[in-house]
Design an enzyme around this catalytic site. Structure first.
Site, PDB file in Angstrom:
ATOM      1  N   SER A 150       0.848  -1.187   0.000  1.00 48.52           N
ATOM      2  CA  SER A 150       0.000   0.000   0.000  1.00 48.52           C
ATOM      3  C   SER A 150       0.885   1.238   0.000  1.00 48.52           C
ATOM      4  O   SER A 150       2.012   1.209   0.504  1.00 48.52           O
ATOM      5  CB  SER A 150      -0.890   0.010   1.245  1.00 48.52           C
ATOM      6  OG  SER A 150      -1.530   1.255   1.398  1.00 48.52           O
TER       7      SER A 150
ATOM      8  N   TYR B 153      -1.510  -0.983  10.515  1.00 52.04           N
ATOM      9  CA  TYR B 153      -1.623  -1.212   9.074  1.00 52.04           C
ATOM     10  C   TYR B 153      -0.379  -0.707   8.347  1.00 52.04           C
ATOM     11  O   TYR B 153       0.186  -1.406   7.489  1.00 52.04           O
ATOM     12  CB  TYR B 153      -2.871  -0.516   8.539  1.00 52.04           C
ATOM     13  CG  TYR B 153      -3.154  -0.792   7.079  1.00 52.04           C
ATOM     14  CD1 TYR B 153      -3.863  -1.919   6.686  1.00 52.04           C
ATOM     15  CD2 TYR B 153      -2.715   0.080   6.083  1.00 52.04           C
ATOM     16  CE1 TYR B 153      -4.133  -2.176   5.343  1.00 52.04           C
ATOM     17  CE2 TYR B 153      -2.966  -0.164   4.748  1.00 52.04           C
ATOM     18  CZ  TYR B 153      -3.685  -1.284   4.387  1.00 52.04           C
ATOM     19  OH  TYR B 153      -3.935  -1.531   3.056  1.00 52.04           O
TER      20      TYR B 153
END
Length: 241
Positions: free
Chosen positions: A136, A149
């Site tokens: 990401s 995350y």
């Protein structure tokens, strides 16, 4: 890539589904691994090139059973896409963050790709295959309260180049870091699209196209890299007005 066999973890929905569908359109046999059984069965009902196997990627016995079935049924594995993740980027403020929540995100988003890779390696080495990990842009940029995350995705980028060094030249390993990819049916605002240099937010097919290329022999000279697919937004300097 005709007649090749590829595993896509987290393949039942979102970006994973887009990857499965694009690979299947190239006559690749795709094994979609996911814990969402309803979404998995719905996926395969629309495409005979996709097989669905329910498995938790954090459980070694369940992943091993999938790999053993692929060995028995197809005798080969040409590619692995480690896409499964807890996709919600936000956690509670650090001072109240429960360690079991942190551990779960790290287990699914970072440890599981290593585990699945380990179990697939004998087949991937035999086929001179390729691995693509889905990270990401949050590996490089953060909002408040996204520690778990962001750490998991940053670790996945590093894991990718470490594996590329360890596994080359038999197996190539690369990473794709998506930005804003619209996987919902909700209508986005004009500003959601216009802030991107491309004038729109991303689609699962945008990520899938890069994954398809990195798995193919056309990318045979590419390994250890991280490719950002974000409509250019992370290159845009933003100041508060």
């Amino acid at each position: 890539m005709t007649s090749k066999v590829v595993i896509v973890t987290g393949g039942a929905k979102g970006i994973g589904r887009g990857i499965c569908e694009m690979l299947a359109s190239q006559e690749v046999i795709v094994v979609a691994v996911d814990i969402d059984e309803d979404a998995g069965f719905e996926l395969v009902a629309h495409n005979p090139m996709i097989r669905f196997r329910k498995a938790d990627v954090t459980r070694e016995s369940e992943v091993a059973a999938v790999v053993e079935e692929i060995q028995s049924q197809f005798g080969r594995l040409d590619g692995l896409v480690n896409n499964a993740a807890i996709a919600t980027p936000y956690n509670t403020p650090v001072e109240s963050l429960e360690m079991h929540d942190w551990d779960r995100i790290i287990a699914v988003n970072l440890t599981a790709p290593m585990l699945v890779t380990k179990l697939c390696l004998p087949l991937l080495k035999a086929s001179k295959g390729a691995i693509v990990n889905i990270s990401s842009t949050r590996a490089e940029q953060s909002e408040p309260n996204t520690e778990a995350y962001s750490a998991s995705k940053g670790g996945l980028v590093s894991l990718s180049h470490a594996l590329a060094v360890s596994l080359g030249p038999d197996v190539r390993v690369n990473c794709v870091s998506p930005g804003w990819i619209d996987t919902s049916n909700e209508k986005l605002r004009d500003i959601d699209h216009s802030q991107h240099l491309t004038g729109r937010a991303g689609h699962p097919a945008d990520v899938a196209s890069m994954v398809k290329y990195l798995l193919s022999t056309n990318a045979g000279f590419i390994s250890g890299q991280n490719f950002t697919v974000d409509g250019g937004i992370t290159k845009k300097m933003i100041y508060a007005e």
